[in-house]
Design an enzyme around this catalytic site. Sequence first.
Site, mmCIF file in Angstrom:
data_model
loop_
_atom_site.group_PDB
_atom_site.id
_atom_site.type_symbol
_atom_site.label_atom_id
_atom_site.label_comp_id
_atom_site.label_asym_id
_atom_site.label_seq_id
_atom_site.Cartn_x
_atom_site.Cartn_y
_atom_site.Cartn_z
ATOM 1 N N HIS A 50 41.951 -10.565 64.301
ATOM 2 C CA HIS A 50 42.650 -10.769 65.663
ATOM 3 C C HIS A 50 43.267 -12.095 65.575
ATOM 4 O O HIS A 50 44.494 -11.939 66.476
ATOM 5 C CB HIS A 50 41.615 -10.594 66.641
ATOM 6 C CG HIS A 50 41.129 -9.092 66.695
ATOM 7 N ND1 HIS A 50 39.799 -8.808 67.143
ATOM 8 C CD2 HIS A 50 41.598 -8.038 66.383
ATOM 9 C CE1 HIS A 50 39.408 -7.780 66.776
ATOM 10 N NE2 HIS A 50 40.861 -7.057 66.626
ATOM 11 N N GLU A 149 42.210 7.550 66.403
ATOM 12 C CA GLU A 149 40.658 7.390 66.323
ATOM 13 C C GLU A 149 40.114 8.616 66.048
ATOM 14 O O GLU A 149 40.066 9.521 66.862
ATOM 15 C CB GLU A 149 39.967 6.647 67.472
ATOM 16 C CG GLU A 149 38.409 6.386 67.202
ATOM 17 C CD GLU A 149 38.142 5.846 65.871
ATOM 18 O OE1 GLU A 149 37.290 6.278 65.012
ATOM 19 O OE2 GLU A 149 38.596 4.774 65.663
ATOM 20 N N ASP A 208 42.758 -0.309 59.609
ATOM 21 C CA ASP A 208 41.507 -0.701 59.216
ATOM 22 C C ASP A 208 40.455 0.328 59.586
ATOM 23 O O ASP A 208 39.718 0.296 60.517
ATOM 24 C CB ASP A 208 41.258 -1.977 60.440
ATOM 25 C CG ASP A 208 41.435 -1.690 61.600
ATOM 26 O OD1 ASP A 208 41.831 -0.715 61.890
ATOM 27 O OD2 ASP A 208 40.794 -2.357 62.559
#
Length: 333
Positions: A50, A149, A208
Site C-alpha cells: 500500500h 473478486e 494480487d
Amino acid sequence: GHLFRSQGLIAAWVEHEPLVRYRHTHSSQRLMFSYRHGFHAGNHADVLKHTVLIQLLAYLNQKPTPYMVIDTHAGAGVYQLDSDYATKSGEASDGIAKLWERTDLPPAVDAYVALIRDMNPAGKLRHYPGSPFIAERCMRSEDRLRLFELHSTDAKLLLENVRKLEAHAAANGIRHRGKRILAERADGFAALKALLPPPSRRCLVLIDPPYENKDDYRKVKLALEDAQKRFVSGTYAVWYPVLSRSESQQLPERLKRGARSDWLNVTLSVGAAADADGRGLNASGMFILNPPWTLEATLRECLPWLTQTLARERSAQFTLTTGSAAKPVKVSE
C-alpha cells in the site's frame, strides 16, 4: 496536504456505518499457502504493497487525463482489525501498528499512515482499508475504479462496502459523472482482458491473487503477458509472497524475462517467520511494469527505515532491482 483527498468521506462513513464483520473460515486440512486479504490486513506485506500503491496513484494524479484503476483480486475492500480472526492472527501488530505512534516517518510512509489515520478519526487503529479503498481515497472524481473478486464471501462484502460508500457520498452531496466504481464477483484474470486498453489510455492494474495453489503463479505470468500485448504502456503492479516454494522464487524472474518495458522489483523481509514451526509470511514483493521514474528514489529513501522498523530480527532486509526489457540491472540490496 496529503496525497489523498482529505474530505474524510470514508472516515465519516466508517464511524456511522458499521462494517459487516468478516468471518474467516480456515480448514486445518489445507496446508498450502493462502493469502485471503482480510486475515492478513495491515501486516508487513500490506505496508509494502500500500505504500507503493499510494506512490503509483500520486504519480498518475500529476497529469489531468483521467485514468482507470483495475484491481483483479479486490478482497472485501475494508477490514475491522478488532474482528475475531483479525485479532487472532495478530498480523497488523507486526505491520501498521508498528508505525502508528511513530513521529519520524519518511515521506512515502507518512503518506500511507496518514491515509490509514484518516479512516480512524478517533485515533485508535480499528479499520484498515484494502487496496480498493486506498485507490478510492487517492483517485480524483473523473478517474475510474474497477474491482473484481471471485471468493463468494469477500465478493459479497465488497459489493456491500462499495454500496455503503456510494450511499454516504450521495448523502453528502458528492456526485460523479458516470459510474466511478464498479465491483463484481468475477475472475479478475479473465475480466482484465476486456478492459484493456482503457478508453483514456491511462491505467494502473493491481494483480494480487491469494496464491492458494501453484496455478496462480502461472496465471499471473500469463495475465501480464496478455496485458502487455493489449496495452503495453499501462502500469502493472504484481504483489507476491516470498516463500521457499519454487513457484514463488521463480515468479519475479519469469516476469522480468517477459517484460516489454521498464520494470522495478522490490522485496521486504522482516526476518524470521511468525512462529516456531516456520509458518507465517515473513517476506513479500512487488513487481511493477512501467514504474514512475520517481519510484526507485522514493523507495531507496524509505526502505531502510521501513525494514528496520518492521524487523522481527537482524536478518530483516530489502532488495530493490530495476531493469528494462533488454537489459536487467541490479540496483541495490
